[in-house]
Scaffold this active site. Structure first.
Site, PDB file in Angstrom:
ATOM      1  N   SER A 188       0.824  -1.213   0.000  1.00 41.75           N
ATOM      2  CA  SER A 188       0.000   0.000   0.000  1.00 41.75           C
ATOM      3  C   SER A 188       0.859   1.265   0.000  1.00 41.75           C
ATOM      4  O   SER A 188       2.007   1.265   0.459  1.00 41.75           O
ATOM      5  CB  SER A 188      -0.904   0.015   1.232  1.00 41.75           C
ATOM      6  OG  SER A 188      -1.623  -1.184   1.330  1.00 41.75           O
TER       7      SER A 188
HETATM    8  N1  SAH Z   1      -0.854  -4.891   4.060  1.00 40.80           N
HETATM    9  C1  SAH Z   1      -0.177  -5.092   2.813  1.00 40.80           C
HETATM   10  C2  SAH Z   1      -1.020  -4.690   1.631  1.00 40.80           C
HETATM   11  C3  SAH Z   1      -1.335  -5.873   0.844  1.00 40.80           C
HETATM   12  S1  SAH Z   1      -2.514  -5.671  -0.433  1.00 40.80           S
HETATM   13  C4  SAH Z   1       1.163  -4.388   2.805  1.00 40.80           C
HETATM   14  O1  SAH Z   1       1.466  -3.620   3.726  1.00 40.80           O
HETATM   15  O2  SAH Z   1       1.946  -4.632   1.893  1.00 40.80           O
HETATM   16  C5  SAH Z   1      -3.755  -6.801   0.104  1.00 40.80           C
HETATM   17  C6  SAH Z   1      -3.326  -8.238   0.343  1.00 40.80           C
HETATM   18  O3  SAH Z   1      -4.497  -8.946   0.752  1.00 40.80           O
HETATM   19  C7  SAH Z   1      -2.779  -8.982  -0.856  1.00 40.80           C
HETATM   20  O4  SAH Z   1      -1.503  -9.486  -0.549  1.00 40.80           O
HETATM   21  C8  SAH Z   1      -3.781 -10.122  -1.083  1.00 40.80           C
HETATM   22  O5  SAH Z   1      -3.169 -11.303  -1.529  1.00 40.80           O
HETATM   23  C9  SAH Z   1      -4.376 -10.286   0.296  1.00 40.80           C
HETATM   24  N2  SAH Z   1      -5.712 -10.882   0.369  1.00 40.80           N
HETATM   25  C10 SAH Z   1      -6.754 -10.765  -0.506  1.00 40.80           C
HETATM   26  N3  SAH Z   1      -7.818 -11.467  -0.066  1.00 40.80           N
HETATM   27  C11 SAH Z   1      -7.439 -12.040   1.121  1.00 40.80           C
HETATM   28  C12 SAH Z   1      -8.099 -12.901   2.053  1.00 40.80           C
HETATM   29  N4  SAH Z   1      -9.344 -13.312   1.877  1.00 40.80           N
HETATM   30  N5  SAH Z   1      -7.408 -13.302   3.143  1.00 40.80           N
HETATM   31  C13 SAH Z   1      -6.120 -12.903   3.350  1.00 40.80           C
HETATM   32  N6  SAH Z   1      -5.459 -12.103   2.500  1.00 40.80           N
HETATM   33  C14 SAH Z   1      -6.110 -11.686   1.393  1.00 40.80           C
END
Ligand code: SAH
Length: 248
Positions: free
Chosen positions: A97
């Protein structure tokens, strides 16, 4: 002659002040560049221009944003972009993000050192690291196995209060419930029920939602077992560096 002495005194004084500035400047530079790979200056500019300048003043959140090195959480070929004002690809079609969003989500749950926090969507592990700086413990669930494993190993080198597992985060992590707050970093269409059940009374969930085509962060607070919508924080649209237009 008197005048001359005056001038030379001023000169000596100015030279001394300049020398002091020079020494102070060097040591400040040294401190900033103490950071691995010499990203210190960019890191400081990120916090000052993207976070503080947009009105985030909470000193704990700012300190955590200053401490955690974002470039450690992005792929090596993109590390030079790690302190930019945008999300970045981390592989598997996912992104880390935008720094401002991480700061905002963190701020909204009002973190403190007694809190146990659940994060849904570990991704790069960067948000989990920021939470680890501010909270007692962080439990983070990632659905994509490669990402979960990578984040787990990066975080294990840095913190002993972060726990990562691979799985569907919408089921929460019942073994470690209840949580004081839940940060959802992916965008579900509704708030998954297990997350509400695994939250303490008065606990907070922060979740990004799409409203009329714009990304908003919604804060929900648990009251008598139900989630009450507290407020909405508009999220400024920032295109991806690769031009794909994703905000997260
Ligand atoms: N917090 C992260 C942002 C990641 S973007 C950071 O600081 O880098 C969102 C993430 O959510 C992605 O990696 C995606 O694979 C994950 N995601 C999507 N659906 C999900 C679910 N149902 N359970 C767990 N993770 C999920």
């Amino acid at each position: 002659l008197k005048n001359c002495r005056g001038i030379s005194n001023v000169f000596v004084l100015s030279a001394a002040i300049l020398a002091l500035f020079f020494i102070a400047g060097c040591s400040a530079g040294d401190n900033l560049d103490n950071e691995s790979e010499g990203y210190g200056m960019m890191h400081e500019m990120m916090v000052a221009q993207q976070i503080e300048a947009r009105g985030i003043t909470n000193s704990n959140v700012l300190a955590a944003m200053r401490k955690v090195e974002r470039h450690l959480f992005v792929p090596e070929h993109l590390q030079h972009l790690a302190y930019g004002d945008h999300p970045l690809p981390i592989g598997e079609g996912q992104t880390i993000s935008q720094p401002y969003i991480v700061a905002l989500m963190t701020l909204v749950i009002e973190p403190d050192e007694n809190m146990k926090v659940l994060e849904i969507g570990t991704g790069s592990g960067y948000q989990a690291a920021i939470l680890a700086e501010l909270c007692k413990s962080v439990y983070s669930v990632e659905i994509v196995e490669v990402l979960g494993k990578r984040a787990k190993s990066i975080l294990a080198d840095l913190y002993d209060n972060v726990f990562v597992k691979t799985g569907d985060g919408y089921q929460g992590w019942s073994e470690h419930a209840p949580f004081d707050a839940v940060i959802v970093t992916c965008s579900p269409t509704h708030v998954p029920k297990p997350l509400v059940e695994q939250l303490v009374e008065g606990g907070k969930i922060v979740i990004p939602v799409d409203e009329n085509g714009a990304q908003e962060l919604v804060l929900l607070v648990k009251k008598d077992g139900e989630m009450v919508r507290k407020n909405i924080i508009p999220v400024r649209f920032v295109p991806m560096v690769d031009g794909s237009g994703d905000t997260y």
